[in-house]
Design a protein around this motif. Structure first.
Motif, mmCIF file in Angstrom:
data_model
loop_
_atom_site.group_PDB
_atom_site.id
_atom_site.type_symbol
_atom_site.label_atom_id
_atom_site.label_comp_id
_atom_site.label_asym_id
_atom_site.label_seq_id
_atom_site.Cartn_x
_atom_site.Cartn_y
_atom_site.Cartn_z
ATOM 1 N N ARG A 35 0.841 -1.210 0.000
ATOM 2 C CA ARG A 35 0.000 0.000 0.000
ATOM 3 C C ARG A 35 0.870 1.252 0.000
ATOM 4 O O ARG A 35 0.662 2.179 -0.779
ATOM 5 N N SER A 37 3.985 1.440 -0.916
ATOM 6 C CA SER A 37 4.766 1.477 -2.152
ATOM 7 C C SER A 37 3.943 2.091 -3.290
ATOM 8 O O SER A 37 4.442 2.950 -4.038
ATOM 9 N N ARG A 38 2.676 1.670 -3.397
ATOM 10 C CA ARG A 38 1.799 2.250 -4.433
ATOM 11 C C ARG A 38 1.585 3.746 -4.186
ATOM 12 O O ARG A 38 1.627 4.553 -5.114
ATOM 13 N N ALA A 39 1.354 4.099 -2.917
ATOM 14 C CA ALA A 39 1.125 5.515 -2.584
ATOM 15 C C ALA A 39 2.364 6.347 -2.905
ATOM 16 O O ALA A 39 2.262 7.469 -3.416
ATOM 17 N N ASP A 41 4.664 5.625 -5.185
ATOM 18 C CA ASP A 41 4.778 5.696 -6.642
ATOM 19 C C ASP A 41 3.847 6.756 -7.229
ATOM 20 O O ASP A 41 4.199 7.447 -8.186
ATOM 21 N N ARG A 42 2.640 6.883 -6.660
ATOM 22 C CA ARG A 42 1.663 7.859 -7.155
ATOM 23 C C ARG A 42 1.852 9.238 -6.524
ATOM 24 O O ARG A 42 1.199 10.196 -6.917
ATOM 25 N N ASN A 43 2.719 9.290 -5.512
ATOM 26 C CA ASN A 43 2.977 10.534 -4.799
ATOM 27 C C ASN A 43 1.680 11.122 -4.215
ATOM 28 O O ASN A 43 1.431 12.317 -4.318
ATOM 29 N N ASP A 44 0.862 10.234 -3.590
ATOM 30 C CA ASP A 44 -0.416 10.715 -3.075
ATOM 31 C C ASP A 44 -0.637 10.362 -1.590
ATOM 32 O O ASP A 44 -1.753 10.093 -1.171
ATOM 33 N N SER A 45 0.419 10.362 -0.809
ATOM 34 C CA SER A 45 0.256 10.096 0.621
ATOM 35 C C SER A 45 0.488 11.382 1.402
ATOM 36 O O SER A 45 1.204 12.282 0.971
#
Length: 200
Positions: A35, A37-39, A41-45
């Protein structure tokens, strides 16, 4: 039951319970890693995740997987010991588990890079690592979140642990059977349920 059998049974219980506890823990740690890692990568945390955060997640995942492999190997050994003590058929061991556990124990003897541990050129060292597929162990994370070190399916380990009947499982089943027997004879519950209705 002999003292040796009693002790072996107690140790089977220890490792069954530990494996049953650790599998969901490893899954939760892996889910957090994926979770985050995906966040990242998307730069959305928020707050933004850093490489340090991901390295912390990886360390937790590595240790949790290692603990589960150790516990699963101990369970396999104690189930075999108990079967031998009872003169029963010893279950077939997992073809990779012992080598993986031993490779982890002696990982400090391997040739390392950023992503893999590889069997060293010294034939006296890293024997178990040499027996693993490709003679190496993944240091990073695999694409399959269920596979420990990309070698063993955690669901299979969990299934094996639930297939073993522990002392606690047996006692709970005996208590449940006894309660059903009492109900069938009209002796359960031990109080008159109409008493509760009258009080209400």
């Amino acid at each position: 039951m002999s003292a040796a059998e009693e002790t072996a049974e107690a140790l089977v219980d220890v490792w069954v319970e530990e494996v049953r506890r650790l599998v969901p823990e490893v899954r939760a740690v892996r889910e957090k890693y994926d979770r985050d890692s995906r966040a990242m990568d998307r730069n959305d945390s928020w707050p933004p995740l850093t490489e340090h955060d991901m390295f912390t997640n990886w360390r937790r995942l590595w240790a949790a997987q290692h603990h589960l492999v150790w516990a699963a190997h101990q369970l396999e050994r104690w189930v075999a010991r108990l079967a031998r003590g009872r003169r029963m058929k010893v279950p077939k061991p997992d073809p990779v588990l012992a080598d993986l556990r031993n490779a982890l124990e002696h990982l400090d003897e391997a040739d390392l890079d950023e992503f893999t541990a590889t069997a060293s050129s010294n034939p006296a060292r890293t024997k178990s690592l040499r027996k693993l597929p490709g003679g190496q162990l993944l240091i990073g994370t695999s694409g399959n979140p269920r596979r420990l070190f990309d070698l063993i399916d955690s669901a299979e380990i969990e299934q094996r642990a639930w297939a073993v009947t522990t002392s606690t499982d047996r006692l709970e089943q005996e208590a449940e059977d006894y309660a059903h027997e009492l109900m069938a004879r009209g002796e359960w519950p031990p109080w008159d349920p109409t008493d509760d209705e009258e009080e209400g």
